[in-house]
Design an enzyme around this catalytic site. Structure first.
Site, PDB file in Angstrom:
ATOM      1  N   MET A 100     -21.977  27.781 -39.745  1.00 18.08           N
ATOM      2  CA  MET A 100     -20.799  27.803 -38.889  1.00 18.08           C
ATOM      3  C   MET A 100     -21.002  28.946 -37.893  1.00 18.08           C
ATOM      4  O   MET A 100     -21.860  29.809 -38.107  1.00 18.08           O
ATOM      5  CB  MET A 100     -19.533  28.071 -39.696  1.00 18.08           C
ATOM      6  CG  MET A 100     -19.064  26.902 -40.525  1.00 18.08           C
ATOM      7  SD  MET A 100     -17.417  27.211 -41.183  1.00 18.08           S
ATOM      8  CE  MET A 100     -17.140  25.650 -42.042  1.00 18.08           C
ATOM      9  N   HIS A 151     -12.173  27.270 -49.811  1.00 19.40           N
ATOM     10  CA  HIS A 151     -13.558  26.841 -49.986  1.00 19.40           C
ATOM     11  C   HIS A 151     -14.054  27.429 -51.302  1.00 19.40           C
ATOM     12  O   HIS A 151     -14.183  28.638 -51.436  1.00 19.40           O
ATOM     13  CB  HIS A 151     -14.389  27.358 -48.796  1.00 19.40           C
ATOM     14  CG  HIS A 151     -15.860  27.136 -48.931  1.00 19.40           C
ATOM     15  ND1 HIS A 151     -16.757  27.565 -47.997  1.00 19.40           N
ATOM     16  CD2 HIS A 151     -16.601  26.518 -49.890  1.00 19.40           C
ATOM     17  CE1 HIS A 151     -17.982  27.224 -48.374  1.00 19.40           C
ATOM     18  NE2 HIS A 151     -17.902  26.608 -49.528  1.00 19.40           N
ATOM     19  N   TYR A 198     -13.921  21.902 -50.814  1.00 19.33           N
ATOM     20  CA  TYR A 198     -12.855  22.406 -49.968  1.00 19.33           C
ATOM     21  C   TYR A 198     -11.565  21.774 -50.450  1.00 19.33           C
ATOM     22  O   TYR A 198     -11.399  20.565 -50.311  1.00 19.33           O
ATOM     23  CB  TYR A 198     -13.094  22.015 -48.499  1.00 19.33           C
ATOM     24  CG  TYR A 198     -13.998  22.939 -47.739  1.00 19.33           C
ATOM     25  CD1 TYR A 198     -15.318  23.143 -48.139  1.00 19.33           C
ATOM     26  CD2 TYR A 198     -13.551  23.592 -46.603  1.00 19.33           C
ATOM     27  CE1 TYR A 198     -16.149  23.984 -47.420  1.00 19.33           C
ATOM     28  CE2 TYR A 198     -14.378  24.430 -45.876  1.00 19.33           C
ATOM     29  CZ  TYR A 198     -15.682  24.627 -46.300  1.00 19.33           C
ATOM     30  OH  TYR A 198     -16.503  25.459 -45.582  1.00 19.33           O
ATOM     31  N   HIS A 224     -17.298  34.867 -38.351  1.00 25.26           N
ATOM     32  CA  HIS A 224     -17.649  34.040 -39.511  1.00 25.26           C
ATOM     33  C   HIS A 224     -18.861  33.149 -39.267  1.00 25.26           C
ATOM     34  O   HIS A 224     -18.873  32.332 -38.352  1.00 25.26           O
ATOM     35  CB  HIS A 224     -16.447  33.170 -39.903  1.00 25.26           C
ATOM     36  CG  HIS A 224     -16.661  32.344 -41.134  1.00 25.26           C
ATOM     37  ND1 HIS A 224     -16.760  32.895 -42.389  1.00 25.26           N
ATOM     38  CD2 HIS A 224     -16.810  31.013 -41.314  1.00 25.26           C
ATOM     39  CE1 HIS A 224     -16.944  31.944 -43.279  1.00 25.26           C
ATOM     40  NE2 HIS A 224     -16.986  30.778 -42.654  1.00 25.26           N
ATOM     41  N   HIS A 270     -14.741  31.377 -51.743  1.00 26.41           N
ATOM     42  CA  HIS A 270     -15.601  31.824 -50.655  1.00 26.41           C
ATOM     43  C   HIS A 270     -14.807  32.163 -49.399  1.00 26.41           C
ATOM     44  O   HIS A 270     -15.023  33.184 -48.781  1.00 26.41           O
ATOM     45  CB  HIS A 270     -16.640  30.746 -50.354  1.00 26.41           C
ATOM     46  CG  HIS A 270     -17.378  31.005 -49.088  1.00 26.41           C
ATOM     47  ND1 HIS A 270     -17.000  30.444 -47.895  1.00 26.41           N
ATOM     48  CD2 HIS A 270     -18.434  31.787 -48.834  1.00 26.41           C
ATOM     49  CE1 HIS A 270     -17.812  30.870 -46.952  1.00 26.41           C
ATOM     50  NE2 HIS A 270     -18.690  31.682 -47.487  1.00 26.41           N
ATOM     51  N   HIS A 271     -13.901  31.287 -49.002  1.00 27.86           N
ATOM     52  CA  HIS A 271     -12.994  31.671 -47.943  1.00 27.86           C
ATOM     53  C   HIS A 271     -11.693  30.893 -48.036  1.00 27.86           C
ATOM     54  O   HIS A 271     -11.619  29.869 -48.715  1.00 27.86           O
ATOM     55  CB  HIS A 271     -13.639  31.569 -46.546  1.00 27.86           C
ATOM     56  CG  HIS A 271     -13.742  30.192 -45.968  1.00 27.86           C
ATOM     57  ND1 HIS A 271     -14.934  29.623 -45.609  1.00 27.86           N
ATOM     58  CD2 HIS A 271     -12.790  29.278 -45.659  1.00 27.86           C
ATOM     59  CE1 HIS A 271     -14.717  28.423 -45.112  1.00 27.86           C
ATOM     60  NE2 HIS A 271     -13.424  28.177 -45.131  1.00 27.86           N
TER      61      HIS A 271
END
Ligand code: NAG
Ligand code: NAG
Ligand code: NAG
Ligand code: NAG
Ligand code: NAG
Ligand code: NAG
Ligand code: NAG
Length: 573
Positions: free
Chosen positions: A453, A297, A201, A378, A231-232
């Site tokens: 998550m 991420h 991250y 998410h 990824h995000h």
């Protein structure tokens, strides 16, 4: 001055309210090229209903259809109009060929209104998304061919050139706006070397350009340089005390702690985000913050070395302010690595709750109704379903988000079918269902894609200064009740659960006291709460209804009707 202002109020405000206050018909498409044919719609998927309002510049009949291929054959068609003597006609029909569409045996559409004024006719009606009538089109979240036609009189006959078609995804629709003035700035990585580790991250605290006055961000465009690795991405507003840029691994130092207000969220599979005309994300102005934190991420399971990255977000903004500031409320389960999802579970349910009753402790003044218009759901790899329930007075009254077939690779910020109001005192419950059947080790909540998550990012207006509304069960008491002396012993027990003990554990997490964590601009509060029960998702089961026998096309075919050379003939190019 005063009279000018009055003129402004009189002329502009009614327009605003008519265009923007219709929370039930948020979407508009012009089907004809000349703006003479306008379709507005809104829907509610859990309620299985969709409402259309078709406006065409004519005193004659109107027709709207759903077609498998843009042609008329096989299309589901609705026809209506206002006769010269003022009476209205309306019918649900289907076309079997290039002929006058036949009236369905089962009328699935409900007429809400039909008006003819100033040479223009407006027909508003509602129908089920799935009606269980073989003569009706099942409206799904995929692009479909809308067809339309109209007559100059109320005699339904050949329409000549007064017809057209347009492919539209009715249920996954993003209204686009083009403000007269606009510009953009980027918040992105700059020649960043992606570490060759599975999960990284990375955070950048970036200064925004300086804006004299307040502006509104109305469109957020992802810029992805390394597909599959990015990824995000999340963009956070920083606290006004942040006054310098910074870069480094997230969640390790000061870098994350002072920039906690999520203002944009993108995840793998997502596309650009458009805000509706009613609201924008505020930026600049006297009290605007000028530092944002970008969090990316990076998911690099094969530990590939030497990749450089410039990914990020492009923020389009305008000085033409919208009526409201928008904001994002992040609801779900606090990421606490003590929260364990056991292996070998087919459908393990986890819950987070947000209780807006406590918001007045964080925000000065009255709390407005929060109008939720868009949502991003998410979870990570084990997520299969996400449901976001809205509760009022202990009753489950609605859904703010619902995905019964969650796909980690297709995460999209979705417009709700209509704007939904969260009133002060309402509770919001996020339910995430995980499948860990193929896993042999416990899964914990955490940052990696192999951790889990459970979040819903709710986009709403008008903005209040609350960013986070999470909860976490009293894990310690759940583990003690299981007979574990400490967390290590509990971890061992999670690894050896059977379906009975998994269910028991799932229920005790849900039934335990929940700690609610709410974070505002200035402070944060901790409260206790509980998880109310969500209703079963409404579903349409056509088997339980008696479907009328469908005759063959030949039997229903009326050769005389060919003479009408019906309306919605779209000759394939
Ligand atoms: C659209 O409306 C305008 C004005 O009402 C008219 O002149 C024009 O012919 C219309 N177009 C079509 C295709 O009917
Ligand atoms: C109005 O006209 C339609 C045909 O155009 C007819 O079917 C209907 O009965 C009339 N209604 C009245 C109230 O006259
Ligand atoms: C990117 O960074 C690498 C070293 O990390 C450097 O060799 C390269 O010149 C940089 N590229 C640009 C365009 O700055
Ligand atoms: C930033 O703020 C800190 C205190 O929060 C202060 O010590 C420092 O001088 C400030 N830096 C700048 C560049 O203004
Ligand atoms: C900025 O904040 C101050 C208080 O800190 C307040 O008095 C003022 O009205 C705010 N200005 C704007 C434009 O919101
Ligand atoms: C939310 O807070 C109110 C007021 O404290 C309380 O009555 C209610 O039970 C709480 N709801 C949940 C779900 O915790
Ligand atoms: C704007 C307008 O004229 N609306 C009318 C449309 O028709 C319905 C009845 O069919 C009326 O109730 C509306 O007032």
């Amino acid at each position: 001055m005063e009279s000018l202002f009055l003129v402004f109020i009189l002329l502009v405000c009614p327009l605003w309210s008519s265009v923007w206050s219709d929370r039930f018909l948020p979407f508009t498409e012009h089907l004809g090229h000349d703006g003479n044919v306008t379709l507005r719609w809104g829907f509610d998927r859990p309620q299985n209903e969709i409402t259309f309002e078709l406006t065409i510049k004519t005193r004659g009949w109107l027709g709207l259809g759903f077609s498998p291929n843009g042609g008329m054959a096989g299309a589901d068609i609705i026809i209506g109009g206002v006769a010269p003597n003022g009476s209205t006609y309306f019918s649900d029909r289907h076309a079997v060929g290039l002929s006058l569409p036949l009236v369905d045996k089962k009328q699935s559409c409900t007429l809400l209104s039909l008006n003819e004024t100033d040479g223009q006719t407006t027909m508003k009606f509602q129908r089920p998304l799935q009606s269980c009538d073989d003569d009706d089109f099942h409206i799904t979240p995929y692009p479909i061919h809308l067809i339309y036609a109209f007559g100059q009189t109320d005699e339904i006959r050949y329409h000549s050139g007064r017809r057209g078609t347009k492919e539209v995804n009715l249920l996954k629709y993003s209204p686009r706006t083009n403000p007269p003035t606009s510009d953009y700035f980027d918040m992105r990585a700059n020649n960043f070397t992606i570490p060759h580790v599975h999960t990284h991250y990375h955070c950048w605290i970036i200064k925004t350009p300086s804006f004299g006055a307040k502006h509104h961000i109305y469109r957020i465009e992802p810029i992805i340089m390394n597909h599959g690795f990015v990824h995000h991405m999340l963009l956070y507003r920083c606290h006004p005390s942040v006054n310098d840029t910074m870069e480094g691994m997230c969640y390790t130092s000061d870098i994350s702690s002072k920039c906690l207000t999520v203002m944009a969220a993108w995840a793998m599979g997502g596309e650009e985000i458009h805000f509706p005309e009613v609201a924008g994300l505020p930026i600049g102005g006297d009290n605007g913050t000028s530092y944002f934190r970008l969090e990316i991420h990076y998911n690099n399971p094969e530990n590939i070395a030497g990749l450089t990255d410039d990914s990020g977000l492009r923020l389009h903004y305008t000085s033409d302010l919208r009526p409201h500031d928008a904001n994002i409320l992040d609801v779900g389960i606090m990421v606490d690595s003590n929260y364990v999802i056991p292996p070998k579970a087919e459908a393990f349910k986890s819950y987070g709750v947000c209780n807006t009753s406590h918001f007045h402790q964080l925000v000065q003044g009255p709390i407005p109704d929060l109008n939720v218009f868009m949502v991003l759901l998410h979870t990570h790899l084990a997520g299969r379903k996400i449901r976001v329930g809205q509760f009022r007075n202990g009753q489950h009254i609605d859904y703010l988000g619902l995905d019964e077939n969650y796909d980690f690779n297709l995460q999209q910020t979705m417009f709700l079918g209509h704007t939904k109001s969260v009133e002060p005192g309402d509770e919001i419950v996020v339910e995430c269902t995980y499948n860990t059947a193929s896993r042999s080790n416990p899964t914990t909540l955490g940052l990696a894609t192999t951790n889990e998550m459970c979040f819903a990012f709710l986009y709403y207006y008008p903005a209040i200064d609350i960013s986070t509304c999470w909860s976490i069960p009293d894990i310690k008491s759940v583990e003690t009740a299981m007979g574990a002396a400490n967390h290590e012993q509990a971890i061992e027990m999670y690894g050896n659960m059977n379906s009975d003990s998994i269910e028991k554990y799932q229920n005790s997490l849900k039934d335990s006291t929940q700690y609610l964590v709410m974070v505002g601009m200035q402070n944060e509060i901790l409260e206790a709460g509980y998880i109310p029960d969500l209703n079963a998702t409404p579903s349409v089961d056509c088997r339980s209804m008696t479907t009328p026998p469908t005759g063959s096309s030949a039997a229903l075919y009326d050769p005389r009707a060919v003479l009408f050379l019906w309306a919605m003939v779209i000759l394939n190019p």
